[in-house]
Structures are given as structure tokens and as C-alpha cells.
Design an enzyme around this catalytic site. Structure first.
Site, PDB file in Angstrom:
ATOM      1  N   CYS A  81      35.634  60.697  37.502  1.00 19.18           N
ATOM      2  CA  CYS A  81      35.143  59.982  38.684  1.00 19.18           C
ATOM      3  C   CYS A  81      35.685  60.596  39.976  1.00 19.18           C
ATOM      4  O   CYS A  81      36.824  61.041  40.015  1.00 19.18           O
ATOM      5  CB  CYS A  81      35.626  58.527  38.653  1.00 19.18           C
ATOM      6  SG  CYS A  81      34.465  57.411  37.886  1.00 19.18           S
ATOM      7  N   ASP A 133      45.184  38.197  29.604  1.00 19.79           N
ATOM      8  CA  ASP A 133      46.650  38.223  29.622  1.00 19.79           C
ATOM      9  C   ASP A 133      47.232  36.851  29.941  1.00 19.79           C
ATOM     10  O   ASP A 133      48.231  36.437  29.357  1.00 19.79           O
ATOM     11  CB  ASP A 133      47.119  39.240  30.674  1.00 19.79           C
ATOM     12  CG  ASP A 133      48.623  39.365  30.761  1.00 19.79           C
ATOM     13  OD1 ASP A 133      49.271  39.438  29.703  1.00 19.79           O
ATOM     14  OD2 ASP A 133      49.161  39.398  31.882  1.00 19.79           O
TER      15      ASP A 133
END
Lengths: 169, 169, 169, 169, 169, 169
Positions: A81, A133
Site C-alpha cells: 500500500c 479484545d
């Protein structure tokens, strides 16, 4: 590899080696991408987030910020990228009792030679992982899915709009 | 928020504010986590990767490396994660013509006071995004899904094994 | 440079060149550091944050997360700091109408060969800068001050407690 | 939240959620920001730095470089900051026996759609923390203060000059 | 690939795919590595550095710090490296009129399951590149060479000492 | 320091302190830099890489990707470098039985106010270090050398072409 494939797998050179595509001949234009994804969990887990999130908003707020910050790290995470000057990043998480879980959507804007699909998809992915998480002590079977590009505009390859029927609702 | 929820949403303090859980009273033990995910695409896209990947392997190799490197960045991406000394990271991408697309699996090992679920899930997610990036010129409707924890071992909370029937096949 | 100074400026070698202190002969023990700082602003700015923060908590939540994440970046920001395995990071921002503004406090814990003062101070500093960033459209004269170590425990050099009378209130 | 507050707390959307402001409609113009701060210490500590710094200059040089490098990390540290192409970063540390300690000043320039106040303030903060790190074995009561924006020019919101009388001396 | 090669190219699995070696069965022992390299330039360039470096030392000091900071980034730069807790990093640059140019040497220490050769080599490489950066306006033909491991101690594979005759002089 | 030296050591200010050069008055033009380097090893090591690399290409592919990703990190590694929007990064590794070892070449393009020499040199250096990492279990005496700028075009200071006779072969 056929010539046509080679041109389409733009990240490979003629010999099949990975490379960063040359965008120097492309014009810098305004480009936007919208990506989405979902985090599926048990109804009790969804209820606990809703309850726990009430006083300060830190469960969803943390996921949202993690998504925004991750969008800025896209070029460091996705090897081929380009680093782009992101002009706007917006990440939303909406409870979806029918899933049950959360729908996540990220919108990213730039004025650059190439698009920001990967930035929007990265924002969604990291927001989803952060949500995971924060609830993993409650439920380990949370699942992240349907990470996809909803829309993309700007650039020579033309606009794209997912046929996904929930895309722009 | 009820007391029980508060204890389970371990990343929130008593007032609902985000915090990094204190692991200083926990023992450093060997811990492993295995996560998985899949990247769904059109059969033609899968065929193009297979063809393009033949000479040098850089499509899958790039995704694999991106996953490995991302696992090491987990604590920088997921706000409340602890930085852990990862002892092993393994990322696999296997073509699945039935999907059609790729099955991704990541295994991470540490000897630490807390587990490496997030590291394994991050490795899978970034490997999937990298695969997306490399084929997005071919197909924009590629979708990432079923990102989940397959297994986790070590630590006081006990082992976990997903009921997902394809988990350990 | 006198010998005594040289020993005290531990980040300089005998010739005055910067170096990273060798901690390999020190024992890994549990260490905690608490740092504090304050962000001073006009009463109207403080009122606007309080109002704006009500629905979702994202002003203070963003500053808190930025502080937590920055603590994990300390060794990348402070050139001669060791990378330490942080076991707990807690950042609090409390409105102080008398200032007027916010009092910030960060607590960091590790089990390592050297202390975490810099991690706690970095968390306070970046939380303060983030608060500044979020209100700078309202007021440019916001000022960050009194960033200091309140307490430190663990390690051979002994415990430290600031004489600052507001330190532990 | 009143409409006027909402517009001023530009980092919050209508619902109070954090977002990265959209700068895509703004023109890229040359912008400069100057920030300052100070590090206060005992006279003996200041004397030791002056002595220790003589042969190689690494105490102040290390703080200066840390400030320059941190300015480039601003968008990774402050969650809602845009990554900007910094064209110049200058950090100065001057001994101030009257403090006693060091006055720090950072100047940052860009040509972009938004300003570089946060970059200048971050440079000052990290240079100050680095100075703290290098003398903390000598004195733990070193205090960082008065971190503030001195001047800012360029951009639609107009120039700003701190009323601080020592600002441009 | 023969079995013996496969075992020696430890970063490849049985199928030739890159992986991060599992070090979880190895003992954490004290390990040191010393690496070196040189930066060759025209005599006039060397003289200009010596002259320019006199007042503040920032040419060599900047290179030294860049090397120290880069050592801490090794696991983010070298894809299959483990992140290790570095206990000491020392980087030296010595003028060598005979080269003419600079000899660079880096020493790194850890207590870990694997060695710090890559950290020492990375410190040397980035210090050399930084020196290049600082003089490139003077001379574009500066060349970096002889980056190599001089010594390594600790760990099961035994100590290593380069046969390079200038290694430990 | 003489005035002429001071102007040439552009990273030092009038007092010899390190600074980031102000490029705001320079025009953004298209710039390219090509750098090269070599990794020298024993013939057996070269043969093992060739053999091990056959099935999947991950030895050279890993080094290539590491070089590409490192080019994007240049401004974080080299303290006084500007962050530039890289438009293309290409890294090649070619076996050279006569060395024996590998020739590495990196080409980087930008449209910016300053050049990309450091990005190309950083890509070469990190690709070389990664190759070293992958074969160090086979041979510890691998040496990295001849890291140099081959060509540079674009910008006011004019084009540069190394007199190195193998430069553009």
C-alpha cells in the site's frame, strides 16, 4: 501467467515478484471509500456491552478510536500500500440485536493518486478486533465477519457500489 | 453496571473507563493461540491467484509475511493489549475451491502473563486484508469472514477449543 | 567533566557520547511509577468539554486512550529508553474547576530491570496533548504544565515520593 | 450539547463520538506553528548538564533529535490528528539560569489543509521528556511546564499570537 | 530441498514458506553481539564533517542515536525477527583517515532465547545511512560497506568471532 | 566552521545543531533514485538459498518485501529525513555467482520537494539485512557491502549518475 492476469494482479511484476504499483502517472483526485463488517456475539455479551458502556462509552469509543488510528497505519501494515494523506476518517459501531452484535462502518477520504479502500477496510478490521479484545473475557466465541467494501468513488477505474443490499441503508 | 458485568468487562474500571488490565500478579506461562479466517472470492479470482502465484509465490508469501509482521504490532493496534514477547508466529493460507477462496490460520506462542489470542487474530486479519489488496484490481467484491479463535491453551482461565467443526481439521 | 557527574549522567559514556545504559546486571523486580500533569484552560472551555463529553465521553476517553497507547511507545520516542513489558497502564483525567482545567495522572507497572518513570510521564504528556488537540478550536491558549513524577517504587535506587503536597491526594 | 459547542468541539460528531475532522474542502496553504515549554530543575542539575554536555553535546543534541523525530510521529500519537507532510522542523533548547533549567522552542512548517500546532507541541513535549530522561539519575524532581502555542500562521482561522510576553523574545 | 538445507534455512518451513522460528523451548540466556561497518567518502567530505562537528557534535551524535533507536526497531524491520528486550545498545563512529571515512561499531546485549546479531547489524546500517544522509549534499558517492558480524556470545550455537583481522582491534 | 561547509552540511544550523532542512520554498517535482548494494556469502550458502527458494520463493520474496516496507519507514529511521509520498518502490535481488551472493537494487519514485535517495538506500539496506537474517544459521560471515546511490533524477541540484561501471548494466 497469461498477460491479462498479469495486468490484473497489479502488485506482481512480469516475473511474478511483489512490487508497489507506480502511481506517479495518475492524477491526484478526491477519493472516498466506505467499508463495513460485523462482530457477532451471544445476546448476553451484547447486553453486557450495552450495560458496561453506559457510564463512559469506553467500549465502543475505544474500538472507534482504534479503527481511526489503524487507518493511518495502513501503509505500514499492508506491504504494498501507498502512504496516503487521509483527509477524513469516520468509524461507526451500531448495535444490531438481530445479529446479535455490532455493525461497523468506516468512511475514509483522500485526495491522492490511488484509492483508500484498504484504509477503510483496515479501520473496520481493527475496530472489530478491538471490540473482540474488550469482550473476550466474557465470550471467546465472538466472530468477525462480512468485512467488505461497500462503496468507492473517485479515480480512473470508476465508482463501485456493492450489490450488498444492506450496503447503504 | 452490575458487579458481575464489571468484572467480566475487564478492560473497564469501576467507573467504566478503559484501562489496561494489571497482569503483574499473574505467572508467566507458556501460552498458544490459534485463530482462523477466510477470504471469499469469485472462482476466476482464485484461479488468477493460483496462476499468478506459480512462478514466485509472492501473492500468498506477501500475505503470510504481512500477517507475521502484524502480529508483532498487535499492542500498537489494539489499544489495551499488552506487548508480549512472541516466541513463534506461523501463518498459513490454503486455497479452498469450495469457498471459493482461501482459508487462513495463524498460530502464535509466548511465555507471558497473558494470552496471545489477539496476536493470532490480528495476524489472520492483516493476512486477509493483504490478500484483498493484492487482488482488488481483479475483484472488488472479495469478502473477509469467519475470523475467530480456534484454540487457546495456557493460563489460569483454562484452555479453550472452538466448537467450530472445521477448527482443527 | 568530573567523575561524579559522569556517573550521574548515566546516559553519557566516558567521552560524553549518548548511550543506552546497560541494565543486564540488574535484577528484574516489580516497579511502579506514578506521574501527573495538568491542562489549564478558560472556564468556558472546561464547561464546553463537560457539556460535549456528556453523551459519549469521547473527549476524555480519547485522551485517556492516547495516554495508554503512548506509554507503550515510550522506547520509540525517548531515544535512550529501554523497551519494557508494561503490565498495567492507568490514565485518569479529573476536572479541576479551580485550575480551571484537568488534572491528569498515570500509573504504570512493570517487572523489569529498570523503572517506568518515563512511561508514566509519556502517558501524561500525550494525554495532555490529546486534550489540547480536542479543544484547540475553542481555545488556543490552553497550557500544559506541572508534568512531574509523583512516586516511584521498586529497584535498587530506592523509592521516591514527590514532596509535592497534592501528590497523593 | 448546544449546537455552538458541537461546532467548536470539532473532533466530536453530532452524537458526541470522536472523529477525524474532514479537511478535504480546505485549501492546502503554507502553515507554521511555534510552540514552547520549559524544563525546571535544581541549579546543580543544570550545572551538571552544562558540564557533561561540553565535549560532545549529546544531552541537548539527543533531546533536540527526539523532538524532531517525535514531530513526525504526531499523527500516530494524537488519535485524531491528520498526517501532514512536514517541510521543516526546528527544535531549540536554551539554558535559562533564572528558571533554572531549559527553555525549549519548536517551529514546524507544512503546506497542507490543516495546521501544525500539534506537531510543534509534540516536539516540545518529547524533547522535554528526553531531557528529563537524561538527568533523572541526578534529580527526580525535574518538572516540565508551560507547554503552549506561541504563534501560528496560515489557514482560514487566521493567525494567532500568544499574549505570553516572552513568546517571541 | 534436501533435509539438511531445510534445517539450516530455519526461517523456512518444510514447504519452503517463511515462518518465525519457534524459540519457546530455548533458555533465556545473556547474549551479546558486536557488528561493524564502514562509510567511505572523499577526504574533503571527512574534513568537512570533522570541522562541522566541532561545535555541537551533531553529525556523529545524530548517526549514533539513529543507530541506537533503529536497534529497537529491528523486529519491525526484519520480518522474521523476534522482538527482544535489549539491555544495552552502544554505537560508536570513529574517523578513519586511511579509509577515508568512518568505522562504525555497535554492541547489543539481551537476556533472551535468541541472539541479537540482527539488532547490532541494524544499528550499524542505520547509523551509516544517517551519516550518508547528513553529508549527501556534499558528496553523492559516499559508499557504505563491510557490514558484518564481528562477535557473538551466548546461546546454544556457541560463540562466534569473525576472522576479520580488524575485528577487535 | 567555514561558511561554505556550513552551507553544504545542510542538516546543521549556523551553530552546528542538527535540524530538518526547510523544503517549503522548493517545488514538488517528480524525482527518482536508484540505489544498489550486495550481499557476499560462501558458494554453499548461495546454493542453499537457490535450492531452498525453489518451491515458494520466500527467501528472496521476504527480503524484497522487507525492503519495500522499510522504504516507507525511512523518515522514522533517518532522523532528519522528510516523510515523502512514495509513488513506486521496486526492489530486486539477483544471484551473482561471481560474488558469490546477491546484487540488490532499489528504485523509488516520488513527486515531492526533496529527493528519495535515502528511501532507495534504506530499501537496499533492509533487504540485505533480511537476507542476512534468513541465512545466518547457515553462515555467520555473510557481509553486506557497496551500498551506494546509482542514479538520481529530478530536483534543482540536477541529476546524478554514479561513475560505478556496473551501475546501469
Amino acid at each position: 501467467m497469461r498477460q491479462s492476469d498479469q495486468q490484473l494482479l497489479t502488485h506482481l511484476d512480469r516475473e511474478g515478484a511483489a512490487r508497489m504499483v507506480d502511481v506517479s502517472a495518475k492524477a491526484a483526485t478526491r477519493r472516498t471509500a466506505i467499508a463495513a463488517g460485523e462482530v457477532q456475539m451471544r445476546p448476553e455479551t451484547l447486553a453486557a456491552i450495552a450495560a458496561g458502556d453506559a457510564p463512559k462509552g469506553d467500549v465502543l469509543g475505544t474500538a472507534r478510536l482504534a479503527g481511526i488510528m489503524a487507518a493511518k497505519q495502513t501503509a505500514n501494515l499492508i506491504p504494498l500500500c501507498h502512504l496516503l494523506p487521509l483527509q477524513m476518517i469516520d468509524v461507526r459501531l451500531d448495535a444490531d440485536p438481530g445479529l446479535p452484535g455490532y455493525q461497523i462502518r468506516a468512511t475514509v477520504t483522500t485526495t491522492a493518486e490511488t484509492g483508500v479502500e484498504m484504509e477503510a477496510l483496515t479501520a473496520v478490521s481493527i475496530a472489530a478486533l478491538t471490540l473482540y479484545d474488550m469482550v473476550k473475557a466474557l465470550e471467546k466465541s465472538v466472530q468477525i465477519g462480512r468485512i467488505r467494501l461497500l462503496e468507492k468513488s473517485g479515480g480512473k477505474s470508476g465508482d463501485y457500489k456493492s450489490s450488498d443490499r444492506n450496503a447503504s441503508s
